[in-house]
Design a protein around this motif. Structure first.
Motif, PDB file in Angstrom:
ATOM      1  N   GLU A   1      14.507 127.545 -38.425  1.00 36.90           N
ATOM      2  CA  GLU A   1      13.165 127.355 -38.976  1.00 36.90           C
ATOM      3  C   GLU A   1      12.364 126.359 -38.145  1.00 36.90           C
ATOM      4  O   GLU A   1      11.148 126.521 -37.977  1.00 36.90           O
ATOM      5  N   ARG A   2      13.023 125.335 -37.621  1.00 40.90           N
ATOM      6  CA  ARG A   2      12.311 124.382 -36.753  1.00 40.90           C
ATOM      7  C   ARG A   2      11.894 125.019 -35.434  1.00 40.90           C
ATOM      8  O   ARG A   2      10.884 124.626 -34.839  1.00 40.90           O
ATOM      9  N   TYR A   3      12.676 125.989 -34.999  1.00 39.72           N
ATOM     10  CA  TYR A   3      12.379 126.642 -33.723  1.00 39.72           C
ATOM     11  C   TYR A   3      11.252 127.664 -33.845  1.00 39.72           C
ATOM     12  O   TYR A   3      10.498 127.875 -32.886  1.00 39.72           O
ATOM     13  N   LEU A   4      11.107 128.290 -35.017  1.00 41.39           N
ATOM     14  CA  LEU A   4      10.166 129.396 -35.176  1.00 41.39           C
ATOM     15  C   LEU A   4       8.731 129.082 -34.715  1.00 41.39           C
ATOM     16  O   LEU A   4       8.120 129.901 -34.027  1.00 41.39           O
ATOM     17  N   PRO A   5       8.129 127.915 -35.071  1.00 43.91           N
ATOM     18  CA  PRO A   5       6.755 127.658 -34.615  1.00 43.91           C
ATOM     19  C   PRO A   5       6.625 127.603 -33.091  1.00 43.91           C
ATOM     20  O   PRO A   5       5.530 127.799 -32.552  1.00 43.91           O
ATOM     21  N   TRP A   6       7.733 127.310 -32.418  1.00 38.55           N
ATOM     22  CA  TRP A   6       7.697 127.182 -30.959  1.00 38.55           C
ATOM     23  C   TRP A   6       8.187 128.446 -30.253  1.00 38.55           C
ATOM     24  O   TRP A   6       8.123 128.509 -29.027  1.00 38.55           O
ATOM     25  N   ARG A   7       8.657 129.397 -31.020  1.00 40.62           N
ATOM     26  CA  ARG A   7       9.346 130.542 -30.415  1.00 40.62           C
ATOM     27  C   ARG A   7       8.472 131.286 -29.404  1.00 40.62           C
ATOM     28  O   ARG A   7       8.905 131.561 -28.291  1.00 40.62           O
ATOM     29  N   ARG A   8       7.238 131.618 -29.795  1.00 40.53           N
ATOM     30  CA  ARG A   8       6.371 132.382 -28.888  1.00 40.53           C
ATOM     31  C   ARG A   8       6.081 131.600 -27.628  1.00 40.53           C
ATOM     32  O   ARG A   8       6.093 132.156 -26.515  1.00 40.53           O
TER      33      ARG A   8
ATOM     34  N   VAL B   1       7.934 129.264 -26.255  1.00 42.98           N
ATOM     35  CA  VAL B   1       9.157 129.189 -25.450  1.00 42.98           C
ATOM     36  C   VAL B   1       9.395 130.498 -24.704  1.00 42.98           C
ATOM     37  O   VAL B   1       9.719 130.499 -23.507  1.00 42.98           O
ATOM     38  N   GLU B   2       9.232 131.614 -25.398  1.00 45.78           N
ATOM     39  CA  GLU B   2       9.498 132.916 -24.769  1.00 45.78           C
ATOM     40  C   GLU B   2       8.509 133.209 -23.647  1.00 45.78           C
ATOM     41  O   GLU B   2       8.907 133.616 -22.546  1.00 45.78           O
ATOM     42  N   VAL B   3       7.225 132.992 -23.912  1.00 46.04           N
ATOM     43  CA  VAL B   3       6.219 133.217 -22.863  1.00 46.04           C
ATOM     44  C   VAL B   3       6.414 132.223 -21.723  1.00 46.04           C
ATOM     45  O   VAL B   3       6.376 132.595 -20.544  1.00 46.04           O
ATOM     46  N   GLY B   4       6.635 130.961 -22.083  1.00 46.81           N
ATOM     47  CA  GLY B   4       6.818 129.940 -21.056  1.00 46.81           C
ATOM     48  C   GLY B   4       8.032 130.197 -20.187  1.00 46.81           C
ATOM     49  O   GLY B   4       8.017 129.905 -18.982  1.00 46.81           O
ATOM     50  N   PHE B   5       9.094 130.746 -20.782  1.00 49.26           N
ATOM     51  CA  PHE B   5      10.299 131.036 -20.002  1.00 49.26           C
ATOM     52  C   PHE B   5      10.005 132.048 -18.906  1.00 49.26           C
ATOM     53  O   PHE B   5      10.352 131.829 -17.734  1.00 49.26           O
ATOM     54  N   TRP B   6       9.367 133.177 -19.269  1.00 49.28           N
ATOM     55  CA  TRP B   6       9.109 134.220 -18.265  1.00 49.28           C
ATOM     56  C   TRP B   6       8.104 133.758 -17.214  1.00 49.28           C
ATOM     57  O   TRP B   6       8.268 134.042 -16.016  1.00 49.28           O
ATOM     58  N   VAL B   7       7.069 133.037 -17.651  1.00 47.30           N
ATOM     59  CA  VAL B   7       6.086 132.521 -16.685  1.00 47.30           C
ATOM     60  C   VAL B   7       6.743 131.508 -15.763  1.00 47.30           C
ATOM     61  O   VAL B   7       6.579 131.550 -14.533  1.00 47.30           O
ATOM     62  N   GLY B   8       7.508 130.579 -16.344  1.00 46.48           N
ATOM     63  CA  GLY B   8       8.173 129.564 -15.536  1.00 46.48           C
ATOM     64  C   GLY B   8       9.170 130.168 -14.560  1.00 46.48           C
ATOM     65  O   GLY B   8       9.255 129.753 -13.395  1.00 46.48           O
ATOM     66  N   LEU B   9       9.947 131.154 -15.029  1.00 47.21           N
ATOM     67  CA  LEU B   9      10.916 131.816 -14.155  1.00 47.21           C
ATOM     68  C   LEU B   9      10.218 132.506 -12.995  1.00 47.21           C
ATOM     69  O   LEU B   9      10.679 132.445 -11.841  1.00 47.21           O
TER      70      LEU B   9
ATOM     71  N   GLY C   1      20.039 142.224 -15.264  1.00 50.76           N
ATOM     72  CA  GLY C   1      20.054 140.799 -15.567  1.00 50.76           C
ATOM     73  C   GLY C   1      19.094 140.439 -16.689  1.00 50.76           C
ATOM     74  O   GLY C   1      19.424 139.630 -17.566  1.00 50.76           O
ATOM     75  N   MET C   2      17.910 141.051 -16.686  1.00 52.09           N
ATOM     76  CA  MET C   2      16.929 140.773 -17.731  1.00 52.09           C
ATOM     77  C   MET C   2      17.408 141.281 -19.084  1.00 52.09           C
ATOM     78  O   MET C   2      17.288 140.597 -20.109  1.00 52.09           O
ATOM     79  N   VAL C   3      17.969 142.495 -19.122  1.00 51.31           N
ATOM     80  CA  VAL C   3      18.455 143.055 -20.385  1.00 51.31           C
ATOM     81  C   VAL C   3      19.605 142.216 -20.945  1.00 51.31           C
ATOM     82  O   VAL C   3      19.669 141.947 -22.148  1.00 51.31           O
ATOM     83  N   VAL C   4      20.522 141.796 -20.077  1.00 50.03           N
ATOM     84  CA  VAL C   4      21.639 140.959 -20.521  1.00 50.03           C
ATOM     85  C   VAL C   4      21.120 139.633 -21.071  1.00 50.03           C
ATOM     86  O   VAL C   4      21.569 139.151 -22.131  1.00 50.03           O
ATOM     87  N   LEU C   5      20.180 139.022 -20.363  1.00 52.04           N
ATOM     88  CA  LEU C   5      19.614 137.748 -20.802  1.00 52.04           C
ATOM     89  C   LEU C   5      18.915 137.897 -22.152  1.00 52.04           C
ATOM     90  O   LEU C   5      19.090 137.063 -23.054  1.00 52.04           O
ATOM     91  N   ILE C   6      18.128 138.956 -22.307  1.00 59.64           N
ATOM     92  CA  ILE C   6      17.421 139.201 -23.569  1.00 59.64           C
ATOM     93  C   ILE C   6      18.415 139.428 -24.699  1.00 59.64           C
ATOM     94  O   ILE C   6      18.243 138.927 -25.813  1.00 59.64           O
ATOM     95  N   SER C   7      19.487 140.172 -24.421  1.00 60.36           N
ATOM     96  CA  SER C   7      20.490 140.469 -25.446  1.00 60.36           C
ATOM     97  C   SER C   7      21.202 139.204 -25.906  1.00 60.36           C
ATOM     98  O   SER C   7      21.429 139.013 -27.112  1.00 60.36           O
ATOM     99  N   PHE C   8      21.566 138.328 -24.972  1.00 64.33           N
ATOM    100  CA  PHE C   8      22.216 137.076 -25.352  1.00 64.33           C
ATOM    101  C   PHE C   8      21.274 136.170 -26.142  1.00 64.33           C
ATOM    102  O   PHE C   8      21.692 135.482 -27.079  1.00 64.33           O
ATOM    103  N   TYR C   9      20.014 136.180 -25.772  1.00 65.57           N
ATOM    104  CA  TYR C   9      19.022 135.381 -26.501  1.00 65.57           C
ATOM    105  C   TYR C   9      18.898 135.864 -27.938  1.00 65.57           C
ATOM    106  O   TYR C   9      18.882 135.065 -28.889  1.00 65.57           O
TER     107      TYR C   9
END
Length: 293
Positions: A10-17, A19-27, A146-154
């Motif tokens: 629940e603490r993570y939910l407000p930051w989820r979007r 984090v997800e967008v920032g991860f792909w942009v940062g990568l 690699g992307m599918v595996v990473l998404i699945s583990f997430y």
């Protein structure tokens, strides 16, 4: 009485979007910068006839296309998730997707490079298309996997934080304590702990790919099933299908709001609003009246 502390999920939910967008942009940014530096260094070391801006264009055009493709791959991997028990059935779909992704990646990459070179008064030459397409696919399929595996583990991590539901299985010895074809309780595993959820406590269910999310007192617990499969195992006196993606606990419905074209909105007692398709509306109204009576 002290307020309930929010869970890590629940603490993570407000930051989820973010984090997800920032991860792909940062990568994308980190890979493009690192790869550009490496290629420029190699060009200078080997005294190759390329300007410094050219490898920068190569790497950034590829990275930007992968960034654009990240969301379609996320959607596709949700639509065709791979698990230990279904990978032979899903693998052909992902092989086909890898070909389409690679083709889109190459065409977009070449288009961006062509524009960049034209801005410098030059023409970009991709080379022999059949040979280069195969070469790019060999690289792209590894990136796709690699992307599918990473998404699945997430997603697996999120389910562990959130809690994942399952049907009670038949005991090793003796008869089951309740009928398995009409479960009265569901087993929820969350961060190494297990607890039972009564079927009657489920407020509504929503289809999500190969999962159905069980909504229980403000929490969603994914259950690996189809919406039709779990509908057949729920008590029809308590639950009703209201949409191709939703099942509702009849006791949770506060009112039905008619809409155009015969559809409706369901207002639940906790304020949640669910869609009700025309196909199910009339039957639902009769059942709600029966429950109220």
């Amino acid at each position: 009485m002290s307020a309930r502390r929010p869970t890590p999920y629940e603490r993570y939910l407000p930051w989820r979007r973010w984090v997800e967008v920032g991860f792909w942009v940062g990568l994308t940014v980190v890979n493009a910068i690192a790869n550009s530096f490496t290629v420029v260094t190699d060009i200078r070391k080997n005294d190759l006839p390329y300007a410094t801006w050219e490898p920068v264009v190569w790497e950034w055009s590829s990275g930007l296309m992968w960034l654009a493709l990240a969301w379609p791959i996320v959607w596709f991997s949700r639509r065709f998730p791979i698990h230990w028990d279904n990978w032979p059935r899903q693998l052909p779909w992902h092989l086909l997707a890898s070909v389409v992704v690679s083709l889109v990646h190459v065409l977009g990459m070449v288009g961006l490079r062509t524009l960049a070179y034209a801005s410098q008064g030059q023409a970009y030459d991709f080379g022999d298309w059949p040979r280069e397409l195969f070469y790019e696919y060999v690289k792209d399929v590894r990136t796709y996997v690699g992307m599918v595996v990473l998404i699945s583990f997430y997603r697996l991590l999120l389910r562990r934080l959130q809690g994942e539901a399952s049907l009670l299985s038949e005991p090793d010895e003796g008869p089951p304590v309740e009928p398995l074809d009409r479960p009265e309780r569901f087993l929820v595993r969350k961060l190494g702990r297990e607890f039972l959820v009564a079927a009657g406590d489920i407020e509504w269910l929503q289809a999500s790919g190969n999962y159905v999310n069980l909504r229980v007192r403000g929490h969603d617990y994914p259950l690996r099933s189809t919406i039709a499969g779990i509908e057949a195992r729920l008590d029809p006196r308590v639950f009703a299908r209201v949409h191709r993606s939703y099942i509702v606990n009849l006791g949770q419905v506060a009112s039905i709001e008619p809409l155009d074209a015969g559809e409706a909105r369901l207002h639940l007692k906790d304020g949640t609003v669910l869609p009700c398709s025309r196909r199910y509306r009339q039957e639902l109204r009769g059942r709600i009246d029966g429950v109220a009576a």
